[in-house]
Design a protein around this motif. Structure first.
Motif, short mmCIF file in Angstrom:
data_model
loop_
_atom_site.label_atom_id
_atom_site.label_comp_id
_atom_site.label_asym_id
_atom_site.label_seq_id
_atom_site.Cartn_x
_atom_site.Cartn_y
_atom_site.Cartn_z
N THR A 195 0.85 -1.20 0.00
CA THR A 195 0.00 0.00 0.00
C THR A 195 0.88 1.25 0.00
OG1 THR A 195 -1.64 -1.29 1.21
CG2 THR A 195 -1.98 1.08 1.15
N ASN A 196 1.95 1.22 0.79
CA ASN A 196 2.88 2.36 0.79
C ASN A 196 3.48 2.57 -0.60
OD1 ASN A 196 2.50 2.80 3.48
ND2 ASN A 196 4.38 1.78 4.14
N ARG A 197 3.85 1.45 -1.24
CA ARG A 197 4.45 1.54 -2.57
C ARG A 197 3.48 2.19 -3.56
NH1 ARG A 197 4.98 -0.92 -7.52
NH2 ARG A 197 3.21 -2.30 -7.14
N LEU A 198 2.22 1.78 -3.49
CA LEU A 198 1.22 2.30 -4.43
C LEU A 198 0.96 3.78 -4.18
CD1 LEU A 198 -1.18 -0.79 -4.35
CD2 LEU A 198 0.19 -0.02 -6.32
N ARG A 208 -10.40 9.83 -5.85
CA ARG A 208 -11.09 8.72 -6.52
C ARG A 208 -10.09 7.81 -7.23
NH1 ARG A 208 -12.81 6.93 -11.35
NH2 ARG A 208 -14.83 5.85 -11.42
N GLU A 209 -9.13 8.41 -7.90
CA GLU A 209 -8.14 7.62 -8.64
C GLU A 209 -7.14 6.95 -7.69
OE1 GLU A 209 -9.19 7.21 -11.47
OE2 GLU A 209 -10.53 8.93 -11.46
N LEU A 210 -6.85 7.64 -6.59
CA LEU A 210 -5.95 7.05 -5.59
C LEU A 210 -6.56 5.73 -5.08
CD1 LEU A 210 -3.29 7.58 -4.15
CD2 LEU A 210 -4.54 8.81 -2.37
N ASP A 211 -7.86 5.75 -4.85
CA ASP A 211 -8.54 4.53 -4.39
C ASP A 211 -8.48 3.41 -5.43
OD1 ASP A 211 -9.10 5.40 -1.89
OD2 ASP A 211 -11.21 5.87 -2.25
N VAL A 212 -8.59 3.80 -6.71
CA VAL A 212 -8.50 2.80 -7.78
C VAL A 212 -7.14 2.11 -7.70
CG1 VAL A 212 -8.33 2.51 -10.30
CG2 VAL A 212 -10.11 3.99 -9.32
N VAL A 213 -6.11 2.90 -7.42
CA VAL A 213 -4.75 2.36 -7.40
C VAL A 213 -4.48 1.57 -6.11
CG1 VAL A 213 -2.30 2.99 -7.35
CG2 VAL A 213 -3.84 4.15 -8.94
N ASP A 271 -19.95 4.82 1.87
CA ASP A 271 -20.26 6.17 1.42
C ASP A 271 -19.19 6.56 0.39
OD1 ASP A 271 -17.97 6.93 2.83
OD2 ASP A 271 -19.09 7.77 4.51
N SER A 272 -19.23 7.79 -0.09
CA SER A 272 -18.35 8.18 -1.20
C SER A 272 -17.12 8.95 -0.73
CB SER A 272 -19.12 9.02 -2.21
OG SER A 272 -20.23 8.30 -2.68
N ALA A 273 -16.80 8.89 0.56
CA ALA A 273 -15.65 9.63 1.09
C ALA A 273 -14.36 8.88 0.73
CB ALA A 273 -15.77 9.80 2.59
N HIS A 274 -13.87 9.13 -0.49
CA HIS A 274 -12.69 8.42 -0.97
C HIS A 274 -11.52 8.53 0.01
CE1 HIS A 274 -14.11 7.04 -4.82
NE2 HIS A 274 -14.70 8.20 -5.00
N THR A 275 -10.79 7.46 0.15
CA THR A 275 -9.62 7.27 1.03
C THR A 275 -9.98 7.19 2.52
OG1 THR A 275 -8.91 9.56 1.49
CG2 THR A 275 -8.14 8.60 -0.59
N ILE A 332 -14.89 2.71 -6.76
CA ILE A 332 -14.10 1.98 -5.77
C ILE A 332 -13.71 2.94 -4.64
CG2 ILE A 332 -11.91 0.78 -5.36
CD1 ILE A 332 -12.05 -0.18 -8.28
N THR A 333 -13.87 2.50 -3.42
CA THR A 333 -13.49 3.34 -2.27
C THR A 333 -12.55 2.54 -1.37
OG1 THR A 333 -15.41 2.49 -1.06
CG2 THR A 333 -15.68 4.61 -2.19
N THR A 334 -11.77 3.25 -0.54
CA THR A 334 -10.99 2.56 0.49
C THR A 334 -11.31 3.17 1.85
OG1 THR A 334 -9.04 3.97 0.28
CG2 THR A 334 -9.10 1.99 -1.10
N LEU A 335 -10.97 2.41 2.90
CA LEU A 335 -11.48 2.70 4.24
C LEU A 335 -10.50 3.39 5.17
CD1 LEU A 335 -13.11 -0.81 4.89
CD2 LEU A 335 -14.12 1.17 3.75
N GLY A 336 -9.37 3.88 4.64
CA GLY A 336 -8.36 4.49 5.51
C GLY A 336 -7.34 3.45 5.93
#
Ligand code: ADP
Ligand code: ASP
Ligand code: MG
Length: 407
Positions: free
Chosen positions: A47-50, A64-69, A105-109, A145-149
């Motif tokens: 995850t750090n690398r990405l 949004r794009e960070l979450d895709v990656v 929800d839509s709160a990306h990252t 796509i979303t991520t949860l922190g």
């Protein structure tokens, strides 16, 4: 037959051999008669690398794009773990967060889980599969796509356990439970057999990253039996997070010490000492979506006062910009910053019934010549802001002063 959710963190799936180790453990649980859902993190460092890669191509990657990656790290591990399970004759199916319909929800990252569709998981389990779900990710109502922190796989695991009313949620990591403090900093730290939800919530929110805070909130709210264990040991009960405050005579006043290096201090010098100043300083900060942690307003002299607060280091530049824009209106003389602060917190439900805990903490730090710059307290915790260079020393001397080391 029990329904168990097992979560394996980054170190536990850090290479091919470790993924095979996880597969063996999961196979064993299934052989013991349990239905098993596995949640995995990305391989350690991935995850750090990405995130670093994203920052190489853009100064401020769009969330949004960070979450895709960053969500791809977990997709790799679910596939690899299923292959390893198939290889030893275990039926298993992998799912990304979106596939298993983890709605957020839509709160990306830093998205929050709203709902999980349990039907597909139940169906696969009933057909004898181990279900392997990617941690840390979901999709919002529009399919983004979303991520949860950071550390969010813990929350995925607990949320799935809650949705399926699992008998237990087991968080497998690189330590064999929750310790009195981070065992990497204090080798004498002692493993706790149990810790209350309240205490675990405080420790997690104050910097102990062994569990993501939202996973503890979720487990408390939905009464999920939550346990932290080692993925490298076969024996051991780990640490159970408990609801009851099993107070005994021997119950220590302090259960644990948390710390956080991610603090930066801002001081607004020479603002007029009149009602509304704190509000005038902090409202634009809040409007800029910056979380304020500790706050101190000094005693005024000649109608002026100094006002300090801390934010996370990543927000420092943004906070300075907000203050500079507001400086003239505030009538402030100057703005000072310090991004070498750290916070140390002692936590324990026993504090409620024992006076003198704060003075003992302050005396211990004073004896080491460590200056306390800010203090905040709640019913079961005391936090102090100090210079980061004293952090490890502070944690060690407090750990000793409160008798937390191994007996
Ligand atoms: P994972 O990758 O399995 O999610 P994490 O690195 O997120 O693992 O969390 C485990 C780490 O948490 C441990 O290696 C340890 O250094 C750290 N940690 C911090 N505070 C504590 C604590 N009080 N008890 C146990 N581990 C702690
Ligand atoms: N891979 C994500 C992270 O490193 C989520 C997790 O490990 O829990 O933060
Ligand atoms: Mg973690």
């Amino acid at each position: 037959m029990a329904l168990i959710v097992q979560k394996y963190g980054g170190t536990s799936v850090g290479n091919a051999e470790r993924i095979k180790n996880v597969a063996r453990r999961v196979a064993q649980s299934q052989k013991n008669g349990d239905k098993v859902i596995v949640v995995v993190s990305a391989m350690s460092g991935e995850t750090n690398r990405l995130i670093a890669l994203a920052k190489e191509v853009a100064t401020h990657p769009e969330p949004r794009e960070l979450d895709v990656v960053v969500s791809t790290g977990e997709q790799v591990t679910i596939g690899l773990l299923c292959m390893a399970l198939h290889d030893i004759g275990v039926k298993a199916k992998s799912y990304t967060g979106g596939q298993v319909r983890i709605l957020t929800d839509s709160a990306h990252t830093k998205a929050r889980i709203l709902n999980i569709d349990e039907a597909p998981i139940r169906r696969d389990l009933d057909e004898g599969n181990v279900v392997v779900v990617a941690g840390f990710q979901g999709t919002d109502e529009h399919g983004n796509i979303t991520t949860l922190g950071r550390g969010g796989s813990d929350t995925t695991a607990v949320a799935i356990a809650a949705a399926l009313k699992a008998d237990e949620c087991q968080i497998y990591t690189d330590v064999d439970g929750v310790y009195t403090t981070d065992p990497r900093i204090v080798p004498e730290a002692r493993k706790l057999d149990t810790i209350t939800f309240e205490e675990m919530l405080e420790l997690a929110s104050l910097g102990s990253k062994v569990l993501q805070i939202r996973s503890v909130e979720f487990a408390g709210k939905y009464k999920v039996k939550l346990r932290v264990l080692s993925s490298f040991q076969d024996e051991g009960e780990g640490t159970l997070i408990t609801v009851e405050e099993n107070h005994t005579m021997e119950q220590p006043v302090i259960s644990g010490i948390a710390f956080n290096r991610d603090e930066a201090k801002l001081t607004v010098l020479g603002v007029p000492d009149r009602p509304g100043v704190a509000y005038q300083i902090l409202e634009p900060i809040a409007d800029a979506n910056i979380d304020v942690d500790m706050i101190i307003q000094n005693i005024g002299h000649d109608g002026a006062t100094d006002f300090s607060f801390t934010v996370s280091r990543g927000d420092l530049d943004k906070a300075v910009k907000v203050l500079e824009a507001n400086k003239a209106a505030l009538g402030a003389k100057a703005i000072e910053t310090d991004n070498t602060m750290a916070k140390v917190s002692i936590v324990g439900v026993g504090m409620r019934s024992h006076p003198g805990v704060a003075s003992k903490m302050f005396r211990t730090l004073a004896e080491e010549g460590i200056n306390i710059q800010m203090i905040t307290t709640s019913e079961i915790k005391i936090s102090v802001a100090i210079a980061e260079k004293y952090l490890e020393l502070a944690v060690r001397v407090l750990h000793k002063a409160f008798g937390l080391e191994q007996g």
